[in-house]
Design a protein around this motif. Structure first.
Motif, short mmCIF file in Angstrom:
data_model
loop_
_atom_site.label_atom_id
_atom_site.label_comp_id
_atom_site.label_asym_id
_atom_site.label_seq_id
_atom_site.Cartn_x
_atom_site.Cartn_y
_atom_site.Cartn_z
N ARG A 193 6.00 -6.06 12.03
CA ARG A 193 4.63 -5.56 12.18
C ARG A 193 3.62 -6.66 11.83
O ARG A 193 2.57 -6.40 11.25
CB ARG A 193 4.41 -4.34 11.27
CG ARG A 193 5.23 -3.11 11.68
CD ARG A 193 4.67 -2.46 12.92
NE ARG A 193 5.44 -1.33 13.39
CZ ARG A 193 5.33 -0.09 12.96
NH1 ARG A 193 4.47 0.19 11.99
NH2 ARG A 193 6.05 0.87 13.48
N LEU A 226 -0.08 -6.27 12.53
CA LEU A 226 -0.84 -5.22 11.86
C LEU A 226 -1.16 -5.55 10.39
O LEU A 226 -2.03 -4.91 9.80
CB LEU A 226 -0.08 -3.90 11.92
CG LEU A 226 0.20 -3.35 13.33
CD1 LEU A 226 1.07 -2.10 13.23
CD2 LEU A 226 -1.11 -3.03 14.05
N ASP A 283 1.15 -0.29 8.99
CA ASP A 283 0.24 0.08 10.08
C ASP A 283 -0.96 0.88 9.59
O ASP A 283 -1.71 1.44 10.40
CB ASP A 283 0.99 0.87 11.16
CG ASP A 283 1.83 2.00 10.60
OD1 ASP A 283 2.04 2.04 9.37
OD2 ASP A 283 2.31 2.84 11.38
N LEU A 291 2.52 5.47 14.65
CA LEU A 291 2.79 4.68 15.83
C LEU A 291 4.08 5.10 16.51
O LEU A 291 5.05 5.51 15.87
CB LEU A 291 2.90 3.20 15.44
CG LEU A 291 1.63 2.52 14.92
CD1 LEU A 291 1.93 1.09 14.54
CD2 LEU A 291 0.53 2.56 15.97
#
Length: 337
Positions: A31, A34, A125, A242
């Motif tokens: 990730r 993010l 996130d 997500l």
């Protein structure tokens, strides 16, 4: 854990201030794009008494590079980790890469490293409200000397501002355990639970060989036997769910980690919760017990105990086994779609 080119050029070990109020902990896997949003929300905090611990679950993207770009001169720290001041602010960032093991293993490791009074889990996130640390500490100070309390809870909201919890809190705050709030008062939907770090260390997640998930509620329920939280009617955490994340595939994830699921539901069936919740827990126990490979011996640990066999559920719940099988068949049908 880190390649040699970092180890040979690093200055002495970083010293993180001892007056950290909150350890913000992020477990992340691929990730990298993010993480900067998390970072920027921490930089905006009105109370900077925090540290950010990032446990990288063996990502194969640019996670390490992105994290090091946020640090001013990364240095060697404890537990094979790297640490440094945030490039744009005063708090410290600690980064550790672990072999792929799941979020629960990451949280167990972070608990051993954390220096803050409180322990806040921030998913990669998501991000915090600008006054999150200030709000949490303000309410924690009111109950810090009361041994009945384990910490503070607060609201989560989607990025559009809509509160995630399906039923709000009554009044400015509510004093209740996580389990009572969720199962007795039926306050559904995620909230932000922030426990004292010493309590988090005392209730580690089970680590089962070959399994990569354990429900966070497993620890929250155990803590509820001893502590309640002061839940405040304020948003401190913003989230989104997500596609491809844990929430999106939670049933499949639990099916692949059946022993941890069995621990969670066997314990829940034995707690002081409404009978309807006990029935659901028993059904779910058998629902995921079916997924366990009986030819493979259980190897793992849970709260200081060695596990060599899956947990049992009380004999009088056997009547729910057929219902668990039906739920399992429904899961299989759903996964084939």
């Amino acid at each position: 854990m880190f390649c040699a080119r970092f180890c040979v050029t690093l200055p002495p070990m970083t010293t993180i201030p001892s007056d950290v109020a909150i350890s913000v902990v992020t477990s992340t896997y691929n990730r990298a794009s993010l993480l900067r949003r998390c970072y920027e929300s921490l930089c905006r905090q009105t109370d900077k008494r925090l540290e950010w611990i990032i446990i990288d679950d063996d990502s194969d993207d640019d996670t390490q590079k992105v994290v090091f770009e946020m640090m001013d001169s990364p240095q060697a720290a404890d537990d094979d980790a790297m640490s440094g001041k945030a490039l744009d602010d005063v708090f410290f960032i600690t980064y550790m890469r672990q072999p792929h093991g799941g979020k629960h293993r990451a949280l167990n490791r972070a608990a051993k490293m954390a220096r803050g009074k409180l322990f806040l889990v921030l998913d990669s996130d998501d991000y915090l409200a600008d006054n999150a640390v200030e709000t949490i500490m303000k309410h924690y100070d009111d109950i810090a000397d009361d041994s009945r309390f384990g910490g503070v809870g607060a609201l989560k909201a989607l990025f559009n501002g809509r509160v995630v919890s399906r039923r709000g809190l009554d009044g400015t705050y509510m004093d209740a355990s996580y389990r009572f709030l969720r199962y007795n008062l039926l306050r559904r939907g995620d909230m932000c639970e922030v426990y004292r770090t010493e309590i988090i260390r005392a209730f580690p997640y089970p680590e089962i060989e070959g399994e990569f998930f354990a429900p966070e509620a497993l620890a929250w329920n155990s803590m509820s036997e001893h502590y309640m939280l002061r839940y405040v009617n304020q948003i401190v955490y913003y989230c989104e769910y997500l596609e491809g994340g844990l929430t999106d595939h939670i049933v499949e994830v639990r099916m692949k980690s059946p022993v941890a699921a069995m621990i969670h539901y066997s314990e829940l069936a034995g707690y002081d919760v409404p009978f309807s919740q006990k029935i659901k827990a028993a059904i779910n126990y058998y629902r995921f017990a079916v997924c366990r490979d009986r030819k493979t011996r259980v190897r793992g640990s849970y709260q200081g105990r060695t596990l060599s066999r899956p947990p049992k559920i009380a004999w009088y719940w056997r009547w729910t086994r057929p219902l668990g099988w039906l739920m399992h068949l429904r899961d299989l049908k759903h996964l084939r779609r």
